[in-house]
Write a protein that holds these residues in place. Structure first.
Motif, PDB file in Angstrom:
ATOM      1  N   ALA A  59       0.829  -1.211   0.000  1.00 34.41           N
ATOM      2  CA  ALA A  59       0.000   0.000   0.000  1.00 34.41           C
ATOM      3  C   ALA A  59       0.859   1.255   0.000  1.00 34.41           C
ATOM      4  O   ALA A  59       0.359   2.354  -0.254  1.00 34.41           O
ATOM      5  CB  ALA A  59      -0.926   0.001   1.216  1.00 34.41           C
ATOM      6  N   ASP A  60       2.162   1.105   0.261  1.00 32.28           N
ATOM      7  CA  ASP A  60       3.075   2.254   0.338  1.00 32.28           C
ATOM      8  C   ASP A  60       4.321   1.981  -0.510  1.00 32.28           C
ATOM      9  O   ASP A  60       5.418   1.782   0.015  1.00 32.28           O
ATOM     10  CB  ASP A  60       3.459   2.483   1.812  1.00 32.28           C
ATOM     11  N   ASP A  88     -12.135  -1.818  -4.761  1.00 33.45           N
ATOM     12  CA  ASP A  88     -13.079  -0.929  -4.084  1.00 33.45           C
ATOM     13  C   ASP A  88     -13.947  -0.309  -5.174  1.00 33.45           C
ATOM     14  O   ASP A  88     -13.462   0.482  -5.982  1.00 33.45           O
ATOM     15  CB  ASP A  88     -12.305   0.154  -3.313  1.00 33.45           C
ATOM     16  N   LYS A  98      -8.276   9.375  -2.767  1.00 35.79           N
ATOM     17  CA  LYS A  98      -7.774   8.348  -1.843  1.00 35.79           C
ATOM     18  C   LYS A  98      -8.070   6.942  -2.358  1.00 35.79           C
ATOM     19  O   LYS A  98      -7.218   6.043  -2.304  1.00 35.79           O
ATOM     20  CB  LYS A  98      -8.388   8.552  -0.452  1.00 35.79           C
ATOM     21  N   THR A  99      -9.292   6.730  -2.869  1.00 28.08           N
ATOM     22  CA  THR A  99      -9.689   5.410  -3.360  1.00 28.08           C
ATOM     23  C   THR A  99      -8.904   5.041  -4.617  1.00 28.08           C
ATOM     24  O   THR A  99      -8.481   3.893  -4.791  1.00 28.08           O
ATOM     25  CB  THR A  99     -11.205   5.379  -3.655  1.00 28.08           C
ATOM     26  N   HIS A 101      -5.847   6.247  -5.345  1.00 32.78           N
ATOM     27  CA  HIS A 101      -4.461   6.007  -4.923  1.00 32.78           C
ATOM     28  C   HIS A 101      -4.294   4.627  -4.306  1.00 32.78           C
ATOM     29  O   HIS A 101      -3.312   3.942  -4.579  1.00 32.78           O
ATOM     30  CB  HIS A 101      -4.005   7.075  -3.922  1.00 32.78           C
ATOM     31  N   GLN A 102      -5.248   4.215  -3.472  1.00 38.92           N
ATOM     32  CA  GLN A 102      -5.123   2.909  -2.805  1.00 38.92           C
ATOM     33  C   GLN A 102      -5.046   1.786  -3.831  1.00 38.92           C
ATOM     34  O   GLN A 102      -4.188   0.901  -3.727  1.00 38.92           O
ATOM     35  CB  GLN A 102      -6.321   2.683  -1.865  1.00 38.92           C
ATOM     36  N   GLN A 103      -5.933   1.824  -4.829  1.00 36.97           N
ATOM     37  CA  GLN A 103      -5.960   0.737  -5.810  1.00 36.97           C
ATOM     38  C   GLN A 103      -4.789   0.824  -6.782  1.00 36.97           C
ATOM     39  O   GLN A 103      -4.190  -0.196  -7.140  1.00 36.97           O
ATOM     40  CB  GLN A 103      -7.306   0.719  -6.547  1.00 36.97           C
ATOM     41  N   ASN A 105      -1.835   2.194  -6.146  1.00 35.69           N
ATOM     42  CA  ASN A 105      -0.620   1.853  -5.403  1.00 35.69           C
ATOM     43  C   ASN A 105      -0.456   0.346  -5.277  1.00 35.69           C
ATOM     44  O   ASN A 105       0.599  -0.205  -5.589  1.00 35.69           O
ATOM     45  CB  ASN A 105      -0.642   2.470  -3.994  1.00 35.69           C
ATOM     46  N   LEU A 106      -1.494  -0.321  -4.781  1.00 36.94           N
ATOM     47  CA  LEU A 106      -1.353  -1.736  -4.474  1.00 36.94           C
ATOM     48  C   LEU A 106      -1.394  -2.615  -5.721  1.00 36.94           C
ATOM     49  O   LEU A 106      -0.648  -3.582  -5.834  1.00 36.94           O
ATOM     50  CB  LEU A 106      -2.429  -2.166  -3.478  1.00 36.94           C
TER      51      LEU A 106
END
Length: 232
Positions: A59-60, A88, A98-99, A101-103, A105-106
């Protein structure tokens, strides 16, 4: 890839990743399992007693090179299996950065970064990089925009990597499973407001079988894109 090959796997905690890890472990191959934190690493080590663990939070992705620099990476990597992913759902009109970036990123940036960090080992072994993509990597539907964008990007990453690393003998495979019975699928159903019946979807073991087939193919051939669809 006979005997004692070393495989680095993301997403070995559940679903397709767990099925692939178990199958490779049972045949005596070496496993290096990526865990997001020390607690998760402990769980994976207990489940796969012979395996090594590597800690890094997908995630990072900006911190992965720092995390890896403080651990010993395997000297050789015969296959790098990108199986972790998150989903998501939501309409574009509601999705905040944010949503996205999360997807991204990972599902996309972390696989790119892990691949970059392990390319020296993969080149030594003339290894194999497998990206578990999704049907959403080929077609985007309503409410799947961010996830599909991350998976379309993953196809682009795989296709570029294949061309760049062909001279180094690295093979690259994208696998596009349809809906697979896993914790991720249960989450999708709850987001869609539908009842979840795992029997309707692909068993993770069936996807694992196709991944092992791609890995075990003789050197004169390469599976580039593999679509796996529910058979019922």
């Amino acid at each position: 890839m006979a005997g004692m090959a070393t495989h680095l796997i993301t997403g070995a905690g559940s679903g397709i990743g767990a099925a692939v890890a178990r199958r490779l472990d049972e045949r005596g191959d070496e496993l290096v399992l990526l865990a997001r934190d020390a607690g998760r690493a402990k769980e994976l080590a207990a489940r796969f007693p012979g395996a090594r663990t590597l800690v890094g939070d997908l995630a990072d992705p900006d911190r992965l090179s720092w995390a890896f620099s403080h651990q010993s990476l395997p000297d050789r990597v015969d296959s790098l299996l990108h199986i972790a992913g998150i989903v998501d759902l939501g309409p574009i009109g509601d999705l905040r950065p944010k949503t996205w970036h999360q997807q991204l990123n990972l599902n996309l940036i972390a696989p790119a970064e892990i691949t970059r960090l392990l390319l020296p080992q993969l080149r030594i072994c003339k290894g194999h990089v497998v990206f578990v993509n999704s049907g959403a990597g080929l077609a985007a539907h309503a409410e799947w925009g961010a996830y599909a964008a991350s998976k379309h990007g993953l196809k682009a990453l795989a296709d570029s990597l294949r061309q760049e690393e062909k001279p180094n003998g690295i093979r690259v495979t994208s696998v596009y499973p349809g809906r697979t019975a896993s914790p991720m699928q249960a989450k999708v159903h709850s987001q869609e407001g539908k009842a979840y019946d795992p029997a309707r979807w692909i068993d993770p073991e069936s996807v694992a079988t196709t991944i092992l087939m791609a890995l075990d193919l003789p050197r004169d051939a390469e599976v580039t894109d593999l679509m796996v669809r529910p058979g019922r």
